[in-house]
Design a protein around this motif. Structure first.
Motif, PDB file in Angstrom:
ATOM      1  N   UNK A   8       0.890  -1.332  -0.018  1.00 31.84           N
ATOM      2  CA  UNK A   8      -0.066  -0.011  -0.126  1.00 31.84           C
ATOM      3  C   UNK A   8       1.118   1.242  -0.100  1.00 31.84           C
ATOM      4  N   UNK A   9       0.707   2.259  -0.837  1.00 23.53           N
ATOM      5  CA  UNK A   9       1.392   3.476  -1.048  1.00 23.53           C
ATOM      6  C   UNK A   9       0.238   4.559  -0.462  1.00 23.53           C
ATOM      7  N   UNK A  10       0.633   5.123   0.648  1.00 22.66           N
ATOM      8  CA  UNK A  10      -0.138   6.215   1.335  1.00 22.66           C
ATOM      9  C   UNK A  10       0.296   7.405   0.803  1.00 22.66           C
ATOM     10  N   UNK A  11      -0.695   8.227   0.117  1.00 24.73           N
ATOM     11  CA  UNK A  11      -0.063   9.529  -0.534  1.00 24.73           C
ATOM     12  C   UNK A  11      -0.901  10.634   0.049  1.00 24.73           C
ATOM     13  N   UNK A  12      -0.275  11.420   0.903  1.00 21.97           N
ATOM     14  CA  UNK A  12      -0.910  12.380   1.604  1.00 21.97           C
ATOM     15  C   UNK A  12      -0.536  13.663   0.887  1.00 21.97           C
ATOM     16  N   UNK A  13      -1.378  14.616   0.480  1.00 22.46           N
ATOM     17  CA  UNK A  13      -1.233  15.641  -0.071  1.00 22.46           C
ATOM     18  C   UNK A  13      -1.432  16.862   0.752  1.00 22.46           C
ATOM     19  N   UNK A  14      -0.445  18.016   0.778  1.00 20.62           N
ATOM     20  CA  UNK A  14      -0.860  19.035   1.720  1.00 20.62           C
ATOM     21  C   UNK A  14      -1.699  20.087   0.555  1.00 20.62           C
ATOM     22  N   UNK A  15      -1.350  19.881  -0.691  1.00 18.94           N
ATOM     23  CA  UNK A  15      -2.113  21.046  -1.587  1.00 18.94           C
ATOM     24  C   UNK A  15      -2.260  20.467  -2.819  1.00 18.94           C
ATOM     25  N   UNK A  16      -3.319  20.831  -3.671  1.00 17.75           N
ATOM     26  CA  UNK A  16      -3.394  20.633  -4.972  1.00 17.75           C
ATOM     27  C   UNK A  16      -3.974  21.467  -5.933  1.00 17.75           C
ATOM     28  N   UNK A  17      -3.703  21.950  -6.872  1.00 20.81           N
ATOM     29  CA  UNK A  17      -4.214  23.028  -7.784  1.00 20.81           C
ATOM     30  C   UNK A  17      -4.397  22.577  -9.276  1.00 20.81           C
ATOM     31  N   UNK A  18      -5.590  22.119  -9.715  1.00 25.46           N
ATOM     32  CA  UNK A  18      -5.788  21.968 -11.087  1.00 25.46           C
ATOM     33  C   UNK A  18      -4.632  20.960 -11.558  1.00 25.46           C
ATOM     34  N   UNK A  19      -4.743  19.780 -10.729  1.00 26.97           N
ATOM     35  CA  UNK A  19      -3.652  18.732 -10.921  1.00 26.97           C
ATOM     36  C   UNK A  19      -4.208  17.337 -11.250  1.00 26.97           C
ATOM     37  N   UNK A  20      -3.469  16.533 -11.747  1.00 29.63           N
ATOM     38  CA  UNK A  20      -3.862  15.175 -11.577  1.00 29.63           C
ATOM     39  C   UNK A  20      -2.338  14.175 -11.376  1.00 29.63           C
ATOM     40  N   UNK A  21      -2.683  13.619 -10.398  1.00 29.43           N
ATOM     41  CA  UNK A  21      -1.492  12.671  -9.920  1.00 29.43           C
ATOM     42  C   UNK A  21      -1.591  11.247 -10.331  1.00 29.43           C
ATOM     43  N   UNK A  22      -0.685  10.936 -11.159  1.00 27.19           N
ATOM     44  CA  UNK A  22      -0.610   9.426 -11.454  1.00 27.19           C
ATOM     45  C   UNK A  22       0.547   8.818 -10.802  1.00 27.19           C
ATOM     46  N   UNK A  23       0.140   7.461 -10.574  1.00 23.09           N
ATOM     47  CA  UNK A  23       1.227   6.491 -10.102  1.00 23.09           C
ATOM     48  C   UNK A  23       1.446   5.481 -11.027  1.00 23.09           C
ATOM     49  N   UNK A  24       2.798   5.154 -11.400  1.00 24.14           N
ATOM     50  CA  UNK A  24       3.127   4.038 -12.237  1.00 24.14           C
ATOM     51  C   UNK A  24       4.379   3.305 -11.509  1.00 24.14           C
ATOM     52  N   UNK A  25       4.330   1.880 -11.602  1.00 25.45           N
ATOM     53  CA  UNK A  25       5.173   0.962 -10.627  1.00 25.45           C
ATOM     54  C   UNK A  25       6.156   0.493 -11.758  1.00 25.45           C
ATOM     55  N   UNK A  26       7.493   0.799 -11.626  1.00 29.57           N
ATOM     56  CA  UNK A  26       8.591  -0.138 -12.488  1.00 29.57           C
ATOM     57  C   UNK A  26       8.576   0.326 -13.838  1.00 29.57           C
ATOM     58  N   UNK A  27       7.431   1.107 -14.489  1.00 27.63           N
ATOM     59  CA  UNK A  27       7.382   1.061 -15.960  1.00 27.63           C
ATOM     60  C   UNK A  27       6.903   2.600 -16.314  1.00 27.63           C
ATOM     61  N   UNK A  28       7.733   3.432 -16.484  1.00 28.22           N
ATOM     62  CA  UNK A  28       7.260   4.919 -16.742  1.00 28.22           C
ATOM     63  C   UNK A  28       6.721   5.060 -17.973  1.00 28.22           C
ATOM     64  N   UNK A  29       6.726   4.259 -18.987  1.00 30.68           N
ATOM     65  CA  UNK A  29       6.194   4.277 -20.157  1.00 30.68           C
ATOM     66  C   UNK A  29       4.726   3.430 -20.301  1.00 30.68           C
ATOM     67  N   UNK A  30       4.264   2.995 -19.105  1.00 28.40           N
ATOM     68  CA  UNK A  30       2.989   2.325 -19.265  1.00 28.40           C
ATOM     69  C   UNK A  30       1.737   3.561 -19.647  1.00 28.40           C
ATOM     70  N   UNK A  31       1.155   3.106 -20.856  1.00 26.69           N
ATOM     71  CA  UNK A  31       0.140   4.069 -21.246  1.00 26.69           C
ATOM     72  C   UNK A  31      -1.023   4.317 -20.090  1.00 26.69           C
ATOM     73  N   UNK A  32      -1.514   3.416 -19.540  1.00 22.44           N
ATOM     74  CA  UNK A  32      -2.395   3.635 -18.341  1.00 22.44           C
ATOM     75  C   UNK A  32      -1.716   3.661 -16.891  1.00 22.44           C
ATOM     76  N   UNK A  33      -1.864   4.656 -16.346  1.00 23.48           N
ATOM     77  CA  UNK A  33      -1.233   4.598 -14.749  1.00 23.48           C
ATOM     78  C   UNK A  33      -1.783   3.709 -14.064  1.00 23.48           C
ATOM     79  N   UNK A  34      -1.055   3.120 -13.296  1.00 19.57           N
ATOM     80  CA  UNK A  34      -1.552   2.096 -11.917  1.00 19.57           C
ATOM     81  C   UNK A  34      -2.724   2.978 -11.386  1.00 19.57           C
ATOM     82  N   UNK A  35      -2.658   4.204 -10.910  1.00 14.07           N
ATOM     83  CA  UNK A  35      -3.481   4.909 -10.199  1.00 14.07           C
ATOM     84  C   UNK A  35      -3.526   6.243 -10.800  1.00 14.07           C
ATOM     85  N   UNK A  36      -4.768   6.937 -10.797  1.00  8.29           N
ATOM     86  CA  UNK A  36      -4.852   8.413 -10.899  1.00  8.29           C
ATOM     87  C   UNK A  36      -5.929   8.870 -10.280  1.00  8.29           C
ATOM     88  N   UNK A  37      -5.670  10.181  -9.515  1.00 12.79           N
ATOM     89  CA  UNK A  37      -6.194  10.768  -8.670  1.00 12.79           C
ATOM     90  C   UNK A  37      -7.484  11.736  -9.696  1.00 12.79           C
TER      91      UNK A  37
END
Length: 366
Positions: free
Chosen positions: A266-295
């Motif tokens: 489990x990756x616990x991701x706590x953000x202190x702020x966000x502004x018109x953003x989209x946070x994507x998470x990929x694991x061990x493959x930066x080139x994956x077309x679809x992220x493992x997670x998207x906010x």
């Protein structure tokens, strides 16, 4: 719905002219402020919309924490921020602005009292410095004139699926512990250079990300790097020229000596702020077309532009199947995917990787 503001107190003071006169005036004003805080709520008002002290109520109790990966026993929610706000979901008090809110801070033992609460229906909310997530009491509270409600010992079980493998930052809802660059000399606000140690109260700090990482984005190795010095306070866009701003991808490198399989990390991701953003998470493959997670698209508090260090709090618990990990060096890619403007981005509060609950290794201290 009616909502009252006031009464408003204006305090005018004076001091002999000297090099210390500003400091004398300021200290005197703060003393007066503390007196007025003790006198609130005022009883001289005649408005029906401003209840006097005997027409209000109070709530008291104690908040405890249960996180067996920190302590097998229950322990007090030391210095917790506790409050009453309009009934809603967990954490909804952040975005609620139509009703009244009443807050206080618990002592070292997690004991609290919230006084002088207007009659009405409320939910009880809390968050604890050093602990991720938000707490909400499951039962709404009704305040009546003169009521003194004592709650049973409350227990907060913060989000947790397994033991900590590594962590970055401090779960305090701000990015203040990360690397904040020195301000530009030409943009320096001297108001915040005297008796202040926080660089973040200065304009233009976000632009220094491109200077610190001119060609490649941030890479952080949990075994080597120190978040005070090596984790930039905000993941902002990069100016590629001609005022063209693109998203950025940060990397977190970490080593696993063995992988619990099967099982979910489990990756616990706590953000202190966000502004018109989209946070994507990929694991061990930066080139994956679809992220493992998207906010998806989140945030609009603009704390970066306003040279603050936090806005609204966000928490995402991202499950990572063990099949995506490997023995040896692994990489988490954090992409802020939205571009086009200077101030699109996020501030991280805290990041933690947890092993599956069946993992028997002790916590790794970085």
């Amino acid at each position: 719905m009616e909502k009252g503001f006031g009464p408003v107190f204006v305090y005018l003071n004076s001091a002999p002219s000297s090099k210390n006169s500003i400091r004398i005036l300021w200290n005197d004003a703060k003393k007066q402020m503390l007196k007025e805080v003790k006198n609130w709520p005022y009883n001289f008002t005649q408005s029906e919309d401003f209840p006097s002290s005997h027409q209000r109520g109070s709530v008291l109790g104690q908040l405890l924490i249960h996180d067996r990966y920190i302590n097998e026993s229950f322990f007090p929610a030391s210095s917790a921020y506790v409050g009453l706000a309009a009934p809603g979901e967990v954490g909804s008090w952040q975005r609620e602005n139509k009703g009244y809110q009443f807050w206080n801070q618990a002592d070292e033992e997690g004991r609290f009292i919230i006084k002088n609460v207007r009659p009405g229906n409320y939910s009880f909310y809390a968050w604890v410095p050093g602990i991720v997530g938000d707490y909400k009491y499951e039962i709404d509270i009704t305040i009546t004139p003169g009521s003194n409600i004592k709650l049973d010992n409350l227990t907060y079980e913060p989000p947790r699926n397994g033991p900590t493998l590594w962590e970055i930052g401090i779960p305090d809802r701000t990015a203040a512990e990360f690397y904040v660059p020195d301000p530009y000399p030409t943009l320096l606000n001297n108001l915040y250079t005297q008796n202040h140690t926080e660089n973040f109260r200065q304009y233009g700090l976000w632009a220094r990300y491109g200077e610190r990482h001119p060609h490649n984005d941030l890479v952080y190795n949990v075994a080597i790097n120190n978040y005070h010095d090596d984790w930039f306070y905000a993941q902002v866009t990069r100016n590629t020229g001609n005022e063209t701003y693109v998203g950025t991808t940060w990397q977190i490198l970490f080593e696993l000596h063995n992988v619990t399989n099967p099982g979910n990390y489990t990756l616990q991701l706590a953000l202190a702020s966000a502004n018109n953003a989209e946070l994507q998470v990929r694991i061990n493959n930066k080139s994956d077309e679809q992220p493992h997670f998207s906010s998806k698209l989140i945030g609009g508090d603009n704390a970066i532009a306003r040279h603050g260090i936090h806005g609204l709090y966000w928490l995402f618990s991202v499950e990572i199947p063990s099949s995506l990990l490997k023995e040896g060096i692994n990489t988490v890619y954090l992409t802020q995917a939205r571009g086009g403007e200077t101030f699109q981005g996020v501030m991280y509060d805290y990041i933690r990787l947890e092993a599956p609950s069946s993992h028997t290794d002790s916590q790794v201290v970085i």
